[in-house]
Scaffold this active site. Structure first.
Site, PDB file in Angstrom:
ATOM      1  N   ASP A   1       0.850  -1.189   0.000  1.00 36.63           N
ATOM      2  CA  ASP A   1       0.000   0.000   0.000  1.00 36.63           C
ATOM      3  C   ASP A   1       0.886   1.238   0.000  1.00 36.63           C
ATOM      4  O   ASP A   1       2.103   1.148   0.124  1.00 36.63           O
ATOM      5  CB  ASP A   1      -0.959  -0.015   1.191  1.00 36.63           C
ATOM      6  N   SER A   2       0.280   2.391  -0.144  1.00 35.67           N
ATOM      7  CA  SER A   2       1.068   3.623  -0.314  1.00 35.67           C
ATOM      8  C   SER A   2       1.534   4.220   0.995  1.00 35.67           C
ATOM      9  O   SER A   2       2.410   5.082   1.006  1.00 35.67           O
ATOM     10  CB  SER A   2       0.239   4.660  -1.062  1.00 35.67           C
TER      11      SER A   2
ATOM     12  N   PHE B   1      -3.128   5.547   4.147  1.00 36.08           N
ATOM     13  CA  PHE B   1      -4.125   5.257   5.178  1.00 36.08           C
ATOM     14  C   PHE B   1      -3.514   5.353   6.566  1.00 36.08           C
ATOM     15  O   PHE B   1      -4.117   5.899   7.491  1.00 36.08           O
ATOM     16  CB  PHE B   1      -4.741   3.868   4.962  1.00 36.08           C
TER      17      PHE B   1
ATOM     18  N   GLN C   1     -11.384   7.247  -5.541  1.00 33.50           N
ATOM     19  CA  GLN C   1     -11.931   7.792  -4.305  1.00 33.50           C
ATOM     20  C   GLN C   1     -13.236   8.533  -4.624  1.00 33.50           C
ATOM     21  O   GLN C   1     -13.733   8.451  -5.731  1.00 33.50           O
ATOM     22  CB  GLN C   1     -10.909   8.706  -3.628  1.00 33.50           C
TER      23      GLN C   1
ATOM     24  N   GLY D   1     -11.263   3.866   0.061  1.00 36.72           N
ATOM     25  CA  GLY D   1     -12.210   4.665   0.819  1.00 36.72           C
ATOM     26  C   GLY D   1     -13.484   3.946   1.192  1.00 36.72           C
ATOM     27  O   GLY D   1     -14.526   4.579   1.398  1.00 36.72           O
TER      28      GLY D   1
ATOM     29  N   ASP E   1      -8.178  -7.657  -0.152  1.00 37.37           N
ATOM     30  CA  ASP E   1      -7.341  -7.836   1.030  1.00 37.37           C
ATOM     31  C   ASP E   1      -8.142  -7.390   2.226  1.00 37.37           C
ATOM     32  O   ASP E   1      -9.054  -6.564   2.111  1.00 37.37           O
ATOM     33  CB  ASP E   1      -6.051  -7.019   0.938  1.00 37.37           C
TER      34      ASP E   1
ATOM     35  N   CYS F   1     -13.073 -28.947   6.308  1.00 37.28           N
ATOM     36  CA  CYS F   1     -11.873 -28.166   6.017  1.00 37.28           C
ATOM     37  C   CYS F   1     -10.631 -29.056   6.034  1.00 37.28           C
ATOM     38  O   CYS F   1     -10.491 -29.935   6.895  1.00 37.28           O
ATOM     39  CB  CYS F   1     -11.726 -27.038   7.028  1.00 37.28           C
TER      40      CYS F   1
ATOM     41  N   CYS G   1      -7.434 -27.750   6.271  1.00 38.21           N
ATOM     42  CA  CYS G   1      -6.279 -27.023   6.786  1.00 38.21           C
ATOM     43  C   CYS G   1      -5.608 -27.814   7.903  1.00 38.21           C
ATOM     44  O   CYS G   1      -6.180 -28.756   8.454  1.00 38.21           O
ATOM     45  CB  CYS G   1      -6.676 -25.640   7.274  1.00 38.21           C
TER      46      CYS G   1
ATOM     47  N   CYS H   1      -7.599 -28.142  11.175  1.00 37.04           N
ATOM     48  CA  CYS H   1      -8.778 -29.014  11.130  1.00 37.04           C
ATOM     49  C   CYS H   1      -8.447 -30.468  10.800  1.00 37.04           C
ATOM     50  O   CYS H   1      -9.128 -31.382  11.270  1.00 37.04           O
ATOM     51  CB  CYS H   1      -9.766 -28.493  10.097  1.00 37.04           C
TER      52      CYS H   1
ATOM     53  N   HIS I   1      -6.338 -21.493   9.980  1.00 42.41           N
ATOM     54  CA  HIS I   1      -7.650 -21.920   9.492  1.00 42.41           C
ATOM     55  C   HIS I   1      -8.358 -20.800   8.738  1.00 42.41           C
ATOM     56  O   HIS I   1      -8.886 -21.012   7.633  1.00 42.41           O
ATOM     57  CB  HIS I   1      -8.546 -22.395  10.635  1.00 42.41           C
TER      58      HIS I   1
END
Length: 397
Positions: free
Chosen positions: A94-95, A98, A197, A224, A274, A312, A314, A317, A361
């Site tokens: 990211d820049s 934020f 934005q 945003g 994300d 699941c 994973c 699990c 998980h």
């Protein structure tokens, strides 16, 4: 070779959903995709090998925090973030906008950039579009984000007005031009994304979108959202903006969200997501499953022998494959996962293994959900998948 290529492989006739392939300098990413968040150069509580095993194709790094610690001299000595954290697949950074915005009274935003005090040692620092591009060039991330101003839902105790949202959006647009110019001046070999934005105002979103498309970025993000607005307003922007972005370029919805948000976002034309939710919620005892959310701190789990989710695969699990890959590593051929009772116990005792297992998980669940979405788009059954997903999640754990 270009730093980014995007191939559109399939579309859903009943929605804006699409299946794609994103090729970056450090590898190929199948979309739609969820990107685990690695703020300080690590996804909290997860070994890089586990990320590989659960199918993570691209992860995030945080420009602001990595600039603060360990600093650019250290990053440069490793050739960037890949070498520093030993991750050989793509990275998006990211820049830093934020994080600087969230400092509140510790920062002052002007046209030139943001003056602020370091939350680490109190040093006076300055972040501008040019500085953000310089930092991200040293990090050598595959996808670089323009510096933007995150338009808040509330300003000084009241809902952000149209005039305030316009002022913020137009400055982000000017910062996009400066980010692009500095990115090109630096000869950064990676890909730069613009960020749409405009707050909760659709006409401002459209203006921002059109201006960024004119700049011809390799990819675009919708920023945003998830900044305190009611859920229905976030969904309204999600329904408006992504599918209006160029079809031949990747679309990224920043900071969203729940499993339901991801499925809805895909239906609205989003390729990349994300969110800190799967990792943060795991550390706070909330576990996502196919059949709804599970609160591991609830007393009813104290004696529960079940794994988190019987469907699941994973490690938490189902355990891990044996050395020959033929069976489970421990027990007599049955499931080798950890019980809800054990996870409840770890949480009550504050043992670090608990959040490590629940994080594994949750991330596995998110990544597997995206794989199921890709499979459904490949098979032309996305509508049926959405219905089944909604029914399963509503059933309850």
């Amino acid at each position: 070779m270009p730093a980014l290529t995007f191939d559109l492989l399939a579309t859903d006739p009943a929605s804006h959903a699409r299946r794609g392939r994103l090729t970056l300098n450090h590898g190929v990413v199948q979309t739609p995709i969820f990107m685990p968040v690695g703020t300080y150069g690590t996804v909290k509580g997860v070994m890089p090998r586990s990320l590989h095993d659960m199918g993570a194709q691209i992860i995030l790094g945080n420009t602001f925090h990595l600039w603060m610690r360990p600093g650019l001299d250290v990053m440069q000595s490793f050739g960037g973030l890949h070498g520093f954290e030993q991750w050989d697949k793509p990275i998006l950074t990211d820049s830093g906008g934020f994080q600087v915005w969230s400092l509140g009274a510790m920062r002052k935003i002007t046209e030139e950039g943001v003056h602020f005090q370091s939350p680490v040692n109190g040093d006076k620092l300055f972040m501008s579009p040019e500085v953000s591009m310089q930092i991200q060039t040293i990090l050598n991330s595959d996808i670089v984000m323009q510096l933007d101003e995150c338009t808040p839902y509330e300003t000084n105790g009241h809902n952000t007005t149209e005039a305030e949202a316009r002022q913020s959006m137009e400055m982000s647009r000017r910062w996009a031009l400066r980010s692009q110019a500095e990115f090109e001046r630096l000869g950064n070999p990676n890909a730069l994304f613009g960020i749409v934005q405009g707050g909760m105002f659709k006409h401002l979103r459209q203006e921002s979108l059109e201006a960024l498309v004119e700049m011809d970025f390799p990819g675009y993000a919708v920023g945003g959202v998830s900044v305190g607005e009611p859920k229905d307003e976030m969904l309204d922007i999600m329904a408006h903006t992504p599918h209006r972005l160029p079809a031949h370029k990747p679309r990224y919805l920043m900071g969203v969200g729940t499993p339901e948000d991801l499925v809805q976002g895909v239906a609205e034309g989003v390729d990349m997501f994300d969110c800190v939710m799967p990792t943060r919620n795991a550390r706070n005892g909330t576990i996502f499953t196919r059949y709804g959310d599970l609160k591991i701190r609830n007393a009813r789990h104290k004696t529960d022998h079940q794994p988190i989710d019987t469907t699941c695969s994973c490690y938490a699990c189902a355990g891990s494959p044996g050395a020959d890959g033929a069976g489970l590593s421990w027990d007599q051929g049955g499931r080798a996962g950890f019980s809800r009772a054990y996870l409840h116990h770890l949480d009550r005792c504050g043992e670090m293994l608990g959040p490590m297992l629940t994080t594994i998980h949750n991330l596995h669940y998110y990544l597997n959900l995206m794989q199921e979405i890709r499979d459904a788009l490949d098979a032309g059954t996305f509508a049926q998948f959405r219905l089944r997903f909604q029914q399963d999640r509503a059933r309850g754990v």
